[in-house]
Design a protein around this motif. Structure first.
Motif, PDB file in Angstrom:
ATOM      1  N   THR A 116       0.816  -1.217   0.000  1.00 33.62           N
ATOM      2  CA  THR A 116       0.000   0.000   0.000  1.00 33.62           C
ATOM      3  C   THR A 116       0.847   1.262   0.000  1.00 33.62           C
ATOM      4  N   ASP A 127       0.428   4.215   2.644  1.00 37.46           N
ATOM      5  CA  ASP A 127      -0.832   3.989   3.360  1.00 37.46           C
ATOM      6  C   ASP A 127      -0.711   2.809   4.309  1.00 37.46           C
ATOM      7  N   PRO A 141      -8.028   4.918   2.127  1.00 39.30           N
ATOM      8  CA  PRO A 141      -6.949   4.367   2.948  1.00 39.30           C
ATOM      9  C   PRO A 141      -6.800   5.096   4.276  1.00 39.30           C
ATOM     10  N   GLY A 149      -6.001  -1.199  -3.115  1.00 40.21           N
ATOM     11  CA  GLY A 149      -6.543  -1.466  -1.791  1.00 40.21           C
ATOM     12  C   GLY A 149      -8.004  -1.096  -1.660  1.00 40.21           C
TER      13      GLY A 149
END
Length: 275
Positions: free
Chosen positions: A45, A48, A99, A230
């Motif tokens: 990610t 994040d 996120p 994500g």
């Protein structure tokens, strides 16, 4: 044998609609500890927070003298006082809309959505659905439903032969250190995850039990890797208990991902869906 007639479902349904709120801050240290625990199983990610980290935020801080014999909070309070001894996280649903990042002040609003009973093959079951909205400021980051299942204690049978081992590369094997670290990250006091005499002699499992949320975390990250983002949504559920020292492989199909032992027993599954 216990039955649903032994409990007052109408009384327990009085908890439907109850709400509580909790807040916490995402820290660099928490992100680092989470990544150190799950490593390559996590979707990258970038800056994040990894998917699944939200289960480490704002856990219920129950004083020691308010815990039940299994290490969970004693019954009552926010969750209904279901008198069955065993409580497990059976499944749920997740939608990752935005996120989380280090420094975010996260608020979680929780609501009891339903309380239902079912007579299963091994006895009565009571399911409690809890809805969570996880937000940062006025932005909803994650929408979630958790399905908890309660059942009476099961009679202990003969211990199952069990030799802990590690699987080949690409498989996941729960081990005592990983289970301890995940329990610490989520402030989960349930003794089935770290207390070997308790889990084998009182609850009758062959070894320490791998957390349902930990398995769900592996699957949600597999879905994110396949999607390349994500921002995913999924339903997930437990299929059979997974204990420490039993390797599982990740199996993927177009409409589901699941974890499977080398004997072909499936332990957890997730199904991606549209946001």
């Amino acid at each position: 044998m216990a039955s649903l007639d032994d409990i007052d479902l109408d009384h327990l349904r009085g908890w439907v609609g109850r709400e509580e709120e909790a807040s916490d801050t995402v820290t660099d240290g928490l992100i680092a500890r989470f990544r150190a625990t799950l490593g390559d199983w996590l979707f990258d990610t970038g800056a994040d927070a990894p998917l699944g980290l939200h289960w480490c935020l704002a856990p219920s801080a129950v004083p020691f003298d308010a815990l039940g014999p299994d290490g969970h909070a004693a019954r009552g309070g926010f969750l209904p006082p279901i008198p069955f001894e065993s409580r497990m996280w059976a499944g749920g649903a997740l939608a990752f809309h935005a996120p989380l990042r280090a420094g975010d002040r996260v608020n979680r609003r929780s609501r009891i959505a339903s309380v239902t009973g079912k007579q299963g093959r091994s006895g009565p079951l009571v399911f409690v659905a809890v809805e969570h909205t996880i937000s940062v400021g006025d932005r909803t980051a994650i929408a979630e439903r958790q399905d908890l299942v309660y059942r009476p204690a099961q009679p202990l049978g003969d211990p199952q032969p069990h030799t802990p081992r590690t699987g080949p590369p690409g498989t996941f094997t729960g081990d005592p250190v990983t289970l301890f670290r995940y329990s610490a990250l989520t402030f989960n006091g349930h003794r089935i995850h770290y207390d070997h005499p308790y889990v084998t002699q009182t609850e009758g499992y062959a070894d320490l039990v791998v957390h349902g949320p930990l398995q769900a975390t592996l699957l949600m990250n597999a879905i994110a890797k396949r999607a390349g983002t994500g921002a995913v949504a999924l339903d997930y559920r437990g299929l059979s208990p997974l204990v420490a020292g039993v390797p599982v492989a990740l199996r993927e199909a177009e409409d589901r991902v699941h974890l499977e032992t080398d004997e072909g027993r499936e332990t957890f599954e997730a199904r991606p869906k549209s946001l």
